[in-house]
Every structure is written in C-alpha cells, then in structure tokens.
Design an enzyme around this catalytic site. Structure first.
Site, PDB file in Angstrom:
ATOM      1  N   SER A 284      53.386  32.046 -40.431  1.00  0.00           N
ATOM      2  CA  SER A 284      53.120  32.764 -41.674  1.00  0.00           C
ATOM      3  C   SER A 284      52.413  31.832 -42.635  1.00  0.00           C
ATOM      4  O   SER A 284      52.505  30.606 -42.514  1.00  0.00           O
ATOM      5  CB  SER A 284      54.426  33.244 -42.306  1.00  0.00           C
ATOM      6  OG  SER A 284      55.128  32.149 -42.890  1.00  0.00           O
ATOM      7  N   ASP A 285      51.674  32.391 -43.589  1.00  0.00           N
ATOM      8  CA  ASP A 285      51.264  31.587 -44.725  1.00  0.00           C
ATOM      9  C   ASP A 285      52.538  31.240 -45.498  1.00  0.00           C
ATOM     10  O   ASP A 285      53.593  31.859 -45.316  1.00  0.00           O
ATOM     11  CB  ASP A 285      50.266  32.347 -45.599  1.00  0.00           C
ATOM     12  CG  ASP A 285      49.348  31.414 -46.382  1.00  0.00           C
ATOM     13  OD1 ASP A 285      49.743  30.254 -46.602  1.00  0.00           O
ATOM     14  OD2 ASP A 285      48.257  31.851 -46.784  1.00  0.00           O
ATOM     15  N   CYS A 286      52.454  30.248 -46.354  1.00  0.00           N
ATOM     16  CA  CYS A 286      53.675  29.699 -46.934  1.00  0.00           C
ATOM     17  C   CYS A 286      54.333  30.685 -47.902  1.00  0.00           C
ATOM     18  O   CYS A 286      53.752  31.044 -48.924  1.00  0.00           O
ATOM     19  CB  CYS A 286      53.393  28.367 -47.589  1.00  0.00           C
ATOM     20  SG  CYS A 286      52.984  27.121 -46.348  1.00  0.00           S
ATOM     21  N   ALA A 288      54.938  33.722 -47.078  1.00  0.00           N
ATOM     22  CA  ALA A 288      54.474  35.085 -46.812  1.00  0.00           C
ATOM     23  C   ALA A 288      55.563  35.945 -46.186  1.00  0.00           C
ATOM     24  O   ALA A 288      55.618  37.157 -46.424  1.00  0.00           O
ATOM     25  CB  ALA A 288      53.236  35.061 -45.912  1.00  0.00           C
TER      26      ALA A 288
END
Length: 786
Positions: A284-286, A288
């Site tokens: 995941s993006d941080c 997200a």
C-alpha cells in the site's frame, strides 16, 4: 565487527554499525542453515512454504507491516520494505564506508531524451548502488520507484517524478528503468534490487480546493470511465508488469469508481495478477490501508478493512494499520491464517529472488567503489544533456561562445535550488556537490555573477544584466509551487518572473537566455513572443546535475530533447477541474476552477477540452514532442507500407475476451510488428547531433466517439553526423490499431490512418517531418472506413 543474533554470529567487514540485512543461511552451524528454506537448490515456492510454516502467528502478523519485526523462528532481523529510488537512493544509511550516492535528474527531465538506453543505464546504476549499499550493510533491497502515473494534469504536484503524459512513453520508460534496476548481467537468476511501479492507479491529484470543495489524495474518488482507465491510466502499469517484469506494485491512496485501490480485488488480482501475470508483491502507499477505513469510509470497522485489503491482494501495509488489527480480525472470524499466509508467500518469494537467503553470489560482491563511480557521475550529467529541450533560438543565439563573453549574469528564482531539489525523494550527492545554475555557467565563463531571490530585487537584477555580455534567466517552479501533498494553483508564468524578464530586457545589451527549470508546464507565451528573449531551454528539474545544462548552453553538446508534456494556455486551468479525471473532451461534472467565491454553491460547470496530446482539442502553446536543435534535419520515407490486415488481431482479442480477461499486450505484440517503417534522417546542417524521431498514428475517426486525435507508437534517438543520413526503423504493433470502447473492451479499428514522423510545428524551424498514409482492413469490413 561481529553481529550476534540469537545463536548466529555474522562477520561484518568495514561497518561501524549493525548491518541492516543478515543471511542466517550462511552460518553453517546455525539451526537454520540445514532447513529447507536455506537450500538454494530447491524450488522457490517450496522454500517459501517452508519459511511461512515455521513462523509463529505473531511473527506472521508483524510481517504484514512495512517495518517487519525480527523473526526469531527464522533467525532474521527486522526488515523494512520502504526505500526510494526515483532519481537516486533514499532511505539508506550513509556512513564512512558509504558517505554518498549518485543524485540523478528527475524523470521529468530524463524522459525528454526519448532514449531507452539512457533510462536502462540510469536504472542499472541506481540498482547497482542499491546493491552495493546493501552489501555494505547500509540498505535493504526493496525500492518504491518508478512513478508511472500519467502527468495528465499540469497542476499535479508530482509531475516531477513522472516520465510525462503519454501512456506508451511512460510504459517504455518503466520497462527500461525497471529492467536496468532489477536485471543485472552479473546474475541472471536473481534480482539486483527490487523496483516498484507506483501509484496503481489513476493517482494524479495531491490536495486542492476549488469552488469551495477540498479533496486530498487520501479521500478522493477518481471517477474514471472504463474507456479511460483501460486506454490511458492502466497502460503504463501493464507495460511495467508485462515487459518490465517488475517485482513490486504500490496501490494508491485514492478510490477508483468508489473502491479504494488497496481494497480493489479487480484492480490488484483480476487485472494485475490474473490478466497481466504479475508475479511480485503489492504494497500500500503509506497509510493507504488505514484510509480505506478512516478517509474513504469504505468499511465499517478496522477489522473489515484488514479483510478487504488482504483478500484484494495487498501484501504489505505501509505503515502498521493491518498489523495492529489483524489479530482482532482473526478473532472475529473475518480473516483466516491462510489469508495471511497467502500474502507472506508473495513477500518472501521476492526476498528469495533477491538472494537474501542464498549462498554468496555475484550480486553480493558488488563493491562500494561502484557508488559515485566515474561512470555514475558521467551518466548523471549526461541525463540532463540528453533531456534538455530547445524551445526557442532566435538567430542562432545558442550555443553561446564562451571565448566572446567576459561576464555572464545568472539571474532568477531558480538560480540556486539544487540542494533543496536533491533531497526530494533523494539524498545527498557524490562528494557532497550540489551544483546550481551559477556553477553551470561558471565552468565555461569564470566571471559569472549570480542573483536569486532578494539581494536587491529587480533594480539590482537590471544593473547586473546591463553590465553583462549575456544573461541567463533561471525561471520556472520549485517545491514551493508543486510537490507531494501540494498541487500547483496556476500554470501561468508567475508575475514576478514576468517582471524580471521585462526589467532585464530593458537593460541587457547581449543575448537573454531563459532556462526553464520546472515540472509544471507553464504558459510561456510571453517569453516566446518577446523579441528580447533570444532562446528558451527547457530542462525539467535536473536536481544537482546542472553542469549538463552548461554543456548545452555553450555547445559542448547539442540539444535533442522533446517535450513530454503539452504546454497549455493559462486559461486551461480555468476551464477544467483537477478533480476531473476524464481524458476525453466533453462536459465536466465539476465546477469551473475560476468560479468566484460569491458564486460558490451555484458555479457554472467546467468543460473538459481533452487532456494530453491524445485528446486536447485546443491550440497548445507548445505541443507534445516539440524540440529544436543547433542543426537542421530532413526526413523522408525509405519504406512506407500502404496496408495492414487486422484479421489476426481481431481473432486474438476475441479469444482473450471470451475468457473474461483483459488482453495481454505482450500476446498481441508477440505476433510481431504490424508494419515496418523506415525513415531516412538527414542532418542538413553543419553540426553533428542527436535526433529523437517520433512516430505517430492518426486513426480513422480521430477526435470522434472517443477516438484519440493521435497516438505515439514509436521513437528512437539516433546520432547523425553533419551531411550524413541514418535510417530509423519504427514499428507500430497490432495493438496500435485498436480502439477501447466505453465499456473498456478493446477492438480492432479498421480504416484509413495517417502516419507521421516528427512534430509538424517544428518543421518551420528546420526539424524533420514527413507524413504518409496506411489502410488497416478486416476481410469483412470495407477498407476505407473513416
């Protein structure tokens, strides 16, 4: 020194601190060395299965987060999946053994080279430095680069990190960079370092307020038609997976059509894994994953969020939301231990491919001396040279003749921004050097005077210009204007910069050279129209590699870059909201961005004039692919087919789509080029130079019913000596003769195509351009469908 980890002692040479990575399989007397997962002769899947079954439940849950705690069951220290490599290494450790890393220009610069070899070499050097840092004990192995979202919106804060607006170009950049980064010729059986194509997908808005509506990337829902999703937004990722064979993907913050990317099983599993054949890990993006619950409100509880992201296919959570709530989700029966195991298999397989648990091999012997080597520093400098793009050059003002210049004034707000730019998704630079625009000129003219913001203002700038033999104006944008988390608010050349140009123009008696350092494609109509502005060189954002700009300004190198962003008139930003993700022209459901405060609540709706060169219906200030040279070129057709059959293409598409999958472009391209064009490129000037030859198709019905106005199908950068001719072969694939309908289904598109090479607007400036035609036909469809 020696590192004690349980019963394992690992010798570490030349390091003053504990190494970040430890391979317990190397210690013959350790309890792990004889276990199957340490046996490099066994199949990867078998080794991974052995690892996972030995872990405790607590260890498994901890391994779902970016910073995975130590795994005592396997003798492994903590591992951090998060490092960066957009234009050089970041999130690594500098010490006496590895004090520096090479800082390259941003992709918004190097992509303008239209040179796959440069992109591959850049990726290879950054990946090699990553391995050297790992070998020194100062880095992990998984890097979250490249960014391959389309620069579809000129105000997007992260255009600087991208290779431009075109899906084919972006896919080719991704393929070359990833292959160089991951695939070392020293060891074809392992990954040198792991790349990660991000942000998957339709992610090109940071945070903006328009007409009393505020959205950020954390809570935004990108309302995207299936046509645009398949035809534009997904194509670079498809290339990255299928052609680049990337080992990592990052799901983005935003939702797509109501479903958060990291909880979107269609996006992560159906498309990426099942249709494209992705065989790697997804992060995941941080935060997200947390956004799925707290920002998008897609789920009712944290535990439901854990269920949805794991079962969608997100393998690791940046940062710790999943790890914090997975045990509760297990206890409530929302997930099973098998759900966790499936994610861990993806993660440990990538680490296996990185040879983290294998005997010492060629990659483990890459030395620290490969960091900031002569090759690395020359390559980084050359990236800016190759990306520099000449937009204006009146009466041959460039190149400057250093022998005739006693004094040069370098003025403007971007004169000295290199050190700040270097730290954006980067680190330091070789030998601690942060060259700026003053240094770029001073290497050729020692008596160079500089002024950035302040220091006397316009009056001082005018006086310096008056006393100089030539003026270089460093204009554009910087991180104050656009960056991660902050979108630009305008695409106009800032008024302060307009005033600076006017002041200097009124005082200067020598040539005025504008160097545009910007990732925001600014409307520079006033500079193009100003007769006192002798030349304009667009360089994107070179970070610290400004010396390469000097090489171009003073003629050591000849510019051959081409623009990778359409430069729109400033009014474009008034017409269309950044929140409108439609690529094709038409009415917008979002209000006009220029709606005054007193009309908020009943603003007129905007109109989408189309995005990127493929769909923009207005007149660009500077079109995609524009670029001039210090010499002149002539194109002519050496080989120009007149027809192509699409029968095989139609059969391929029908077979795949009957199975409910999205077609693999690799399968289509495996049939070979649809046709082959040979373009004779003649250097008609007196200067040896590179030329970037771009090939475009204008399909039948262009601009109607969602058909693109034009499509970039190929490019090649070649060196042509003065007076000589080089033949360039460009090959559209069968996929270039397709059209995606509103439902996202790809069809063969028969009819009459225009094929052109070069950009017509450059022909008047002596650049090559030639056009021909082609009929694509199906046996049961009339040939001249238009």
């Amino acid at each position: 020194m020696s590192l004690k980890f349980g019963a394992l002692t690992v010798l570490v040479s030349g390091s003053a601190a504990d190494p970040w990575l430890v391979n317990p399989c190397l210690e013959a007397n350790s309890p792990w060395a004889k276990q199957p997962w340490c046996d490099a002769t066994l199949p990867l899947d078998q080794r991974v299965e052995d690892m996972v079954k030995r872990m405790t439940l607590q260890e498994k849950i901890g391994s779902l987060d970016t910073t995975s705690p130590a795994i005592a069951s396997l003798g492994l220290p903590a591992y951090n999946w998060w490092s960066e490599a957009t234009h050089g290494l970041s999130h690594i450790r500098n010490d006496d053994g590895t004090p520096y890393e090479t800082n390259f220009a941003f992709p918004i610069t190097t992509a303008m080279s239209f040179n796959r070899t440069l992109w591959y070499s850049t990726g290879a050097q950054i990946g090699r430095e990553a391995r050297a840092f790992m070998n020194a004990g100062n880095a992990y192995s998984t890097y979250w680069a490249p960014v391959i979202n389309l620069a579809r919106e000129p105000r997007w804060g992260r255009n600087i990190e991208t290779p431009g607006e075109d899906p084919y170009l972006t896919g080719e950049y991704a393929t070359a960079f990833v292959q160089g980064f991951e695939q070392s010729p020293d060891d074809p059986h392992h990954i040198q370092a792991s790349a990660c194509c991000k942000h998957y997908a339709a992610n090109s808005m940071e945070g903006t307020t328009e007409a009393n509506a505020t959205w950020t990337r954390h809570n935004f829902n990108a309302d995207v038609s299936m046509q645009d999703l398949v035809d534009s937004y997904l194509l670079p990722f498809q290339a990255c997976v299928e052609k680049g064979k990337v080992s990592g993907l990052m799901c983005s913050y935003n939702s797509i059509n109501g479903v958060p990317s990291c909880a979107n099983d269609w996006l992560l599993t159906t498309v990426a894994r099942d249709s494209w054949g992705f065989d790697g890990y997804i992060t995941s993006d941080c935060d997200a994953d947390e956004d799925v619950f707290s920002s998008h409100h897609y789920t009712a509880t944290p535990e439901e969020t854990v269920r949805d992201v794991l079962r969608a296919g997100t393998d690791v959570d940046c940062t710790s939301f999943v790890g914090s709530h997975a045990k509760s989700a297990l206890d409530k029966g929302l997930i099973t231990e098998a759900d966790i195991d499936e994610r861990l298999r993806k993660l440990f397989k990538v680490r296996m491919r990185l040879s983290h648990f294998d005997p010492v091999g060629p990659l483990d012997k890459i030395p620290r001396s490969d960091i900031c080597s002569e090759h690395a520093t020359a390559l980084a400098r050359d990236g800016v040279v190759q990306g520099s793009t000449l937009l204006k050059n009146v009466a041959g003002a460039l190149p400057l003749d250093a022998a005739k210049l006693r004094t040069v004034a370098v003025l403007g707000p971007n004169t000295n921004i290199s050190q700040k730019m270097a730290g954006y998704y980067g680190g330091n630079n070789c030998d601690g050097k942060f060259w700026n625009m003053g240094d770029a000129v001073k290497q050729y003219v020692p008596n160079t005077l500089t002024q950035s913001n302040g220091n006397g203002g316009l009056e001082a700038a005018g006086n310096m210009a008056q006393d100089a033999d030539a003026v270089v104006l460093a204009l554009g944008t910087n991180l104050d204007d656009a960056r991660e988390g902050h979108d630009a608010t305008s695409i106009s050349l800032p008024e302060a910069q307009v005033q600076l140009v006017e002041t200097v123009a009124a005082k200067a008696h020598g040539p005025i050279i504008v160097v545009m350092l910007t990732a925001v494609p600014l409307d520079i109509s006033k500079l193009l129209a100003n007769p006192k502005v002798s030349a304009i060189l667009h360089v994107g954002q070179p970070s610290v590699q400004t010396l390469g700009i000097g090489d171009v300004l003073f003629g050591k190198s000849v510019p051959a870059g081409r623009t990778i962003q359409t430069v729109y008139p400033a009014s474009y930003a008034d017409q269309i909201s950044i929140f409108d993700f439609n690529m094709r022209p038409g009415p917008s459901k979002w209000p006009r961005p220029d709606c005054p405060r007193e009309q908020w609540g009943h603003c007129p709706m905007g109109t989408n004039p189309g995005r990127t060169h493929r769909f923009y219906t207005g007149k660009a200030v500077i079109p995609f692919g524009f670029g001039l040279s210090y010499t002149t070129f002539k194109y002519s057709m050496a080989t120009a087919p007149t027809s192509v059959s699409l029968n095989t293409l139609r059969e391929q598409l029908a077979t795949v789509q009957r199975g409910g999958k999205y077609p693999k472009m690799a399968d289509i391209e495996a049939a070979g080029p649809a046709v082959q064009y040979a373009v004779s490129v003649t250097n008609t000037g007196d200067v040896d130079a590179d030329d970037a030859v771009l090939g475009f198709l204008t399909p039948p019905g262009a601009g109607k019913d969602g058909v693109p106005l034009q499509t970039l199908f190929g490019f090649e950068r070649v060196h042509v000596k003065a007076g000589e001719t080089v033949t360039v072969w460009l090959y559209p694939s069968l996929a270039d003769f397709t059209h995606v309908d509103l439902a996202g289904t790809r069809h063969a598109l028969p009819g009459a195509y225009k094929v052109h090479f070069g950009v017509q607007e450059t022909a008047v400036h002596g650049m090559g351009y030639v056009a021909t035609s082609l009929v694509a036909h199906l046996d049961d469809v009339p040939e001249l469908v238009v």
